[in-house]
Write a protein that holds these residues in place. Structure first.
Motif, PDB file in Angstrom:
ATOM      1  N   THR A  42       8.975   1.977 -22.259  1.00 26.71           N
ATOM      2  CA  THR A  42       7.784   2.887 -21.751  1.00 26.71           C
ATOM      3  C   THR A  42       6.681   3.942 -22.757  1.00 26.71           C
ATOM      4  OG1 THR A  42       6.320   3.714 -20.124  1.00 26.71           O
ATOM      5  CG2 THR A  42       8.570   4.322 -20.172  1.00 26.71           C
ATOM      6  N   ASP A  43       5.931   4.323 -22.905  1.00 27.48           N
ATOM      7  CA  ASP A  43       5.459   5.289 -23.769  1.00 27.48           C
ATOM      8  C   ASP A  43       5.444   6.565 -23.899  1.00 27.48           C
ATOM      9  OD1 ASP A  43       3.219   5.993 -22.252  1.00 27.48           O
ATOM     10  OD2 ASP A  43       1.865   4.757 -24.232  1.00 27.48           O
ATOM     11  N   GLU A  44       5.546   7.451 -24.234  1.00 25.88           N
ATOM     12  CA  GLU A  44       5.966   9.435 -24.005  1.00 25.88           C
ATOM     13  C   GLU A  44       4.333   9.805 -22.811  1.00 25.88           C
ATOM     14  OE1 GLU A  44       4.981  10.829 -27.805  1.00 25.88           O
ATOM     15  OE2 GLU A  44       3.471  10.348 -28.267  1.00 25.88           O
ATOM     16  N   GLY A 105       0.615   0.367 -21.173  1.00 22.86           N
ATOM     17  CA  GLY A 105      -0.618  -0.946 -22.493  1.00 22.86           C
ATOM     18  C   GLY A 105       0.167  -1.833 -23.017  1.00 22.86           C
ATOM     19  N   GLY A 106      -0.768  -2.234 -23.730  1.00 25.06           N
ATOM     20  CA  GLY A 106      -1.163  -3.132 -24.660  1.00 25.06           C
ATOM     21  C   GLY A 106       0.487  -3.122 -25.553  1.00 25.06           C
ATOM     22  N   VAL A 107       0.106  -1.621 -26.097  1.00 23.08           N
ATOM     23  CA  VAL A 107       1.475  -1.452 -27.090  1.00 23.08           C
ATOM     24  C   VAL A 107       2.655  -1.309 -27.003  1.00 23.08           C
ATOM     25  CG1 VAL A 107       1.973   0.380 -28.527  1.00 23.08           C
ATOM     26  CG2 VAL A 107      -0.493   0.015 -28.474  1.00 23.08           C
ATOM     27  N   PRO A 129       1.433  -3.940 -16.435  1.00 27.13           N
ATOM     28  CA  PRO A 129       0.417  -3.567 -17.044  1.00 27.13           C
ATOM     29  C   PRO A 129      -0.094  -2.834 -16.566  1.00 27.13           C
ATOM     30  CG  PRO A 129       0.309  -5.082 -16.542  1.00 27.13           C
ATOM     31  CD  PRO A 129       2.028  -5.494 -16.034  1.00 27.13           C
ATOM     32  N   THR A 130      -0.428  -1.025 -17.599  1.00 29.83           N
ATOM     33  CA  THR A 130      -0.555   0.042 -17.176  1.00 29.83           C
ATOM     34  C   THR A 130      -1.800   0.570 -16.959  1.00 29.83           C
ATOM     35  OG1 THR A 130       0.327   1.404 -18.136  1.00 29.83           O
ATOM     36  CG2 THR A 130       1.699   1.081 -16.269  1.00 29.83           C
ATOM     37  N   THR A 131      -2.660  -0.330 -18.041  1.00 27.95           N
ATOM     38  CA  THR A 131      -4.505  -0.139 -18.308  1.00 27.95           C
ATOM     39  C   THR A 131      -4.726  -1.575 -18.439  1.00 27.95           C
ATOM     40  OG1 THR A 131      -4.051  -1.008 -20.522  1.00 27.95           O
ATOM     41  CG2 THR A 131      -3.371   1.368 -21.081  1.00 27.95           C
ATOM     42  N   LEU A 132      -6.463  -0.695 -17.853  1.00 30.31           N
ATOM     43  CA  LEU A 132      -7.663  -2.015 -17.123  1.00 30.31           C
ATOM     44  C   LEU A 132      -7.221  -3.107 -17.866  1.00 30.31           C
ATOM     45  CD1 LEU A 132      -9.314  -3.684 -15.642  1.00 30.31           C
ATOM     46  CD2 LEU A 132     -10.864  -2.128 -16.947  1.00 30.31           C
ATOM     47  N   SER A 169      -2.703   0.989  -8.806  1.00 38.36           N
ATOM     48  CA  SER A 169      -2.586   2.479  -8.453  1.00 38.36           C
ATOM     49  C   SER A 169      -2.440   3.609  -9.655  1.00 38.36           C
ATOM     50  CB  SER A 169      -1.724   3.049  -7.122  1.00 38.36           C
ATOM     51  OG  SER A 169      -0.829   2.205  -7.111  1.00 38.36           O
ATOM     52  N   THR A 170      -1.782   2.412 -10.846  1.00 37.11           N
ATOM     53  CA  THR A 170      -1.725   3.430 -12.383  1.00 37.11           C
ATOM     54  C   THR A 170      -2.772   3.589 -12.899  1.00 37.11           C
ATOM     55  OG1 THR A 170      -1.390   1.247 -12.957  1.00 37.11           O
ATOM     56  CG2 THR A 170       0.964   2.193 -12.338  1.00 37.11           C
ATOM     57  N   LEU A 171      -4.006   2.622 -12.305  1.00 37.00           N
ATOM     58  CA  LEU A 171      -5.397   3.433 -12.942  1.00 37.00           C
ATOM     59  C   LEU A 171      -6.083   4.845 -12.495  1.00 37.00           C
ATOM     60  CD1 LEU A 171      -6.932  -0.146 -13.039  1.00 37.00           C
ATOM     61  CD2 LEU A 171      -5.370   0.909 -14.929  1.00 37.00           C
ATOM     62  N   LYS A 172      -5.204   5.083 -11.620  1.00 38.23           N
ATOM     63  CA  LYS A 172      -6.001   6.505 -11.446  1.00 38.23           C
ATOM     64  C   LYS A 172      -5.347   7.523 -12.306  1.00 38.23           C
ATOM     65  CE  LYS A 172      -5.542   5.432  -6.771  1.00 38.23           C
ATOM     66  NZ  LYS A 172      -4.117   5.643  -5.577  1.00 38.23           N
ATOM     67  N   THR A 173      -4.550   7.769 -13.146  1.00 36.84           N
ATOM     68  CA  THR A 173      -4.008   7.887 -13.925  1.00 36.84           C
ATOM     69  C   THR A 173      -4.925   8.014 -15.641  1.00 36.84           C
ATOM     70  OG1 THR A 173      -2.294   7.299 -14.688  1.00 36.84           O
ATOM     71  CG2 THR A 173      -2.225   9.081 -12.904  1.00 36.84           C
ATOM     72  N   LEU A 174      -5.323   7.165 -15.505  1.00 38.28           N
ATOM     73  CA  LEU A 174      -5.422   6.274 -16.663  1.00 38.28           C
ATOM     74  C   LEU A 174      -7.090   7.079 -17.825  1.00 38.28           C
ATOM     75  CD1 LEU A 174      -5.160   4.228 -19.287  1.00 38.28           C
ATOM     76  CD2 LEU A 174      -6.716   2.681 -17.491  1.00 38.28           C
TER      77      LEU A 174
HETATM   78  P1  ADP Z   1      -4.440  -1.369 -24.060  1.00 38.38           P
HETATM   79  O1  ADP Z   1      -3.695  -1.592 -25.633  1.00 38.38           O
HETATM   80  O2  ADP Z   1      -3.770  -1.302 -23.467  1.00 38.38           O
HETATM   81  O3  ADP Z   1      -5.362  -0.198 -24.420  1.00 38.38           O
HETATM   82  P2  ADP Z   1      -1.832   1.147 -25.228  1.00 38.38           P
HETATM   83  O4  ADP Z   1      -1.053   1.261 -24.957  1.00 38.38           O
HETATM   84  O5  ADP Z   1      -2.362   2.051 -26.615  1.00 38.38           O
HETATM   85  O6  ADP Z   1      -3.179  -0.105 -24.476  1.00 38.38           O
HETATM   86  O7  ADP Z   1      -2.508   2.706 -24.188  1.00 38.38           O
HETATM   87  C1  ADP Z   1      -3.507   3.261 -24.313  1.00 38.38           C
HETATM   88  C2  ADP Z   1      -3.420   5.034 -23.695  1.00 38.38           C
HETATM   89  O8  ADP Z   1      -2.890   5.144 -22.758  1.00 38.38           O
HETATM   90  C3  ADP Z   1      -2.149   5.376 -24.311  1.00 38.38           C
HETATM   91  O9  ADP Z   1      -2.204   6.397 -25.079  1.00 38.38           O
HETATM   92  C4  ADP Z   1      -1.218   5.512 -23.125  1.00 38.38           C
HETATM   93  O10 ADP Z   1      -0.435   5.952 -22.952  1.00 38.38           O
HETATM   94  C5  ADP Z   1      -2.011   5.639 -22.027  1.00 38.38           C
HETATM   95  N1  ADP Z   1      -2.164   4.582 -20.846  1.00 38.38           N
HETATM   96  C6  ADP Z   1      -1.518   3.737 -20.587  1.00 38.38           C
HETATM   97  N2  ADP Z   1      -1.512   3.763 -19.191  1.00 38.38           N
HETATM   98  C7  ADP Z   1      -1.368   4.296 -18.668  1.00 38.38           C
HETATM   99  C8  ADP Z   1      -2.479   5.385 -17.245  1.00 38.38           C
HETATM  100  N3  ADP Z   1      -1.824   4.122 -16.302  1.00 38.38           N
HETATM  101  N4  ADP Z   1      -2.167   6.982 -17.035  1.00 38.38           N
HETATM  102  C9  ADP Z   1      -2.329   7.453 -18.246  1.00 38.38           C
HETATM  103  N5  ADP Z   1      -2.178   6.918 -19.323  1.00 38.38           N
HETATM  104  C10 ADP Z   1      -1.862   5.755 -19.567  1.00 38.38           C
END
Ligand code: ADP
Ligand code: ZN
Length: 366
Positions: A42-44, A105-107, A129-132, A169-174
């Motif tokens: 996961t990322d930081e 997310g995608g990264v 996956p945690t980003t839309l 539910s993870t989208l709430k913090t995005l």
């Molecule tokens: P993508 O390629 O899917 O757009 P990234 O992996 O670059 O996304 O993620 C975009 C940003 O959102 C990153 O800074 C990541 O750490 C953050 N992020 C991803 N998922 C969440 C989440 N559910 N809640 C909060 N921040 C998130």
């Protein structure tokens, strides 16, 4: 919990869509076909929000798990970062029947998928996956990659996950901007394959922007279904799958000309779709009223409809840099109606430039 089956013969898998699914992810990793060793990547940022929860949930199950945390951002999609994950996998004694789980997310998904595809010639891969954007885009298709200093996504493989868990539910913090970036691809599905879906989006702008869980579940499910349908008919991107590229030829050029910093991918796609729609209008594929409806929807989502920091000549030249431009021929995905597109490589330079002028020099509202 909703399910979307991605039919790819022996590589078929399910996408599960619902709320609070992290528990289901942990349970999945204890299935008898897997050795009970799991590496979670996961990322930081995500670790800061969900790390403790993940640790707690996985501790309740009979698996050994390790967590590897990468820095957030595109620069982590590198061979150097992949190597750190390989090291962690080797040190944790991961074998061919272990699982690598990408939470992010995608990264995170692209990098982790690439590691899963190559570590020991391929280990089990599970995506959360945690980003839309990643929920509606990279959870279907099996594209994994890292970047090279000479270009994005140049080193990669097609590699399908064993399962994808979309926890809405993870989208709430995005962050808000990431939601908007994801909506670019969501709108795309309405254009390339489903007029009713496009109308649904028009009627549910409020619900989407306020992150109504039921509405989000519905649009994510439909987006995954459409992509799954396209991908299962064309796994390795030879024909039909090209329609997923709607808006992308111009988007990639805009991203390149603005140094990949000004616009998120989905934002560039939104502008690129408007450009492609203008080309379609100028070639009489579609009438101006439909182009306006597309532009209005994008505007209602609060996304950019024009780009700044680009020039018509600059973007035009960069169109020919695109990976998908073969022998100087651009395969344009053009709009015929909502839910209907056509591919052609016969678009005169003049028409392309007229369309680029509309998205580059028009000021807002033009
Ligand atoms: P993508 O390629 O899917 O757009 P990234 O992996 O670059 O996304 O993620 C975009 C940003 O959102 C990153 O800074 C990541 O750490 C953050 N992020 C991803 N998922 C969440 C989440 N559910 N809640 C909060 N921040 C998130
Ligand atoms: Zn895209």
């Amino acid at each position: 919990m909703e399910k979307v089956k991605v039919e790819l013969k022996e590589n078929s898998y399910e996408i599960l869509i619902g709320e609070n699914l992290l528990e289901d992810v942990a349970k999945f990793t204890t299935l008898p076909q897997f050795t009970k060793k799991v590496l979670i990547v996961t990322d930081e940022n995500i670790f800061n929000i969900y790390g403790e929860k993940l640790r707690k949930i996985f501790s309740n199950y009979d698996t050994n798990f390790e967590m590897e945390i990468i820095p957030a951002g595109e620069t982590s999609k590198s061979l150097a970062e992949a190597e750190r994950i390989y090291t962690c996998a080797i040190e944790s004694n991961l074998d061919r029947k272990s699982i690598i789980v990408a939470v992010g997310g995608g990264v995170v998904g692209d990098l982790t998928g690439f590691v899963a595809a190559t570590y020991m010639r391929g280990v089990n891969f599970v995506q959360v996956p945690t980003t839309l954007l990643s929920q509606v885009d990279s959870s279907v298709g099996g594209k994994t990659a890292v970047n090279h200093k000479l270009g994005k996504n140049l080193i990669g493989a097609f590699y399908q996950p064993k399962a994808v868990f979309i926890d809405v539910s993870t989208l709430k913090t995005l962050p808000e901007r990431e939601i908007k970036a994801g909506l670019g691809e969501v709108v795309k599905y309405g254009i390339i394959s489903d007029a009713d879906f496009f109308s649904y989006l028009e009627k549910n702008i409020e619900g989407i922007l306020s992150r109504n869980v039921e509405v989000l579940k519905k649009i994510i499910k439909r987006a995954c279904e459409i992509k799954a349908e396209v991908v299962s008919r064309d796994e390795k991107e030879s024909g039909l799958r090209r329609i997923l590229n709607f808006g992308h030829t111009i988007a990639h050029a805009i991203e390149e000309q603005t140094g990949y910093t000004k616009y998120a991918h989905g934002e560039a796609v939104a502008i690129g779709m408007i450009g492609a729609a203008y080309i379609s209008q100028f070639l009489n594929y579609v009438d101006s009223e439909k182009v306006l409806r597309l532009k209005n929807l994008i505007e209602s989502f609060g996304m950019y409809t024009h780009c700044e920091g680009c020039s018509v000549e600059g973007v035009y030249k960069l169109l020919f840099h695109d990976k998908k431009t073969v022998a100087g021929k651009i395969n344009w995905v053009l709009m015929k109606d909502f839910g209907s597109v056509e591919i052609t490589d016969e678009v005169p330079e003049k028409v392309i430039k007229m369309a680029l002028e509309k998205i580059i020099q028009d000021n807002r509202g033009g």
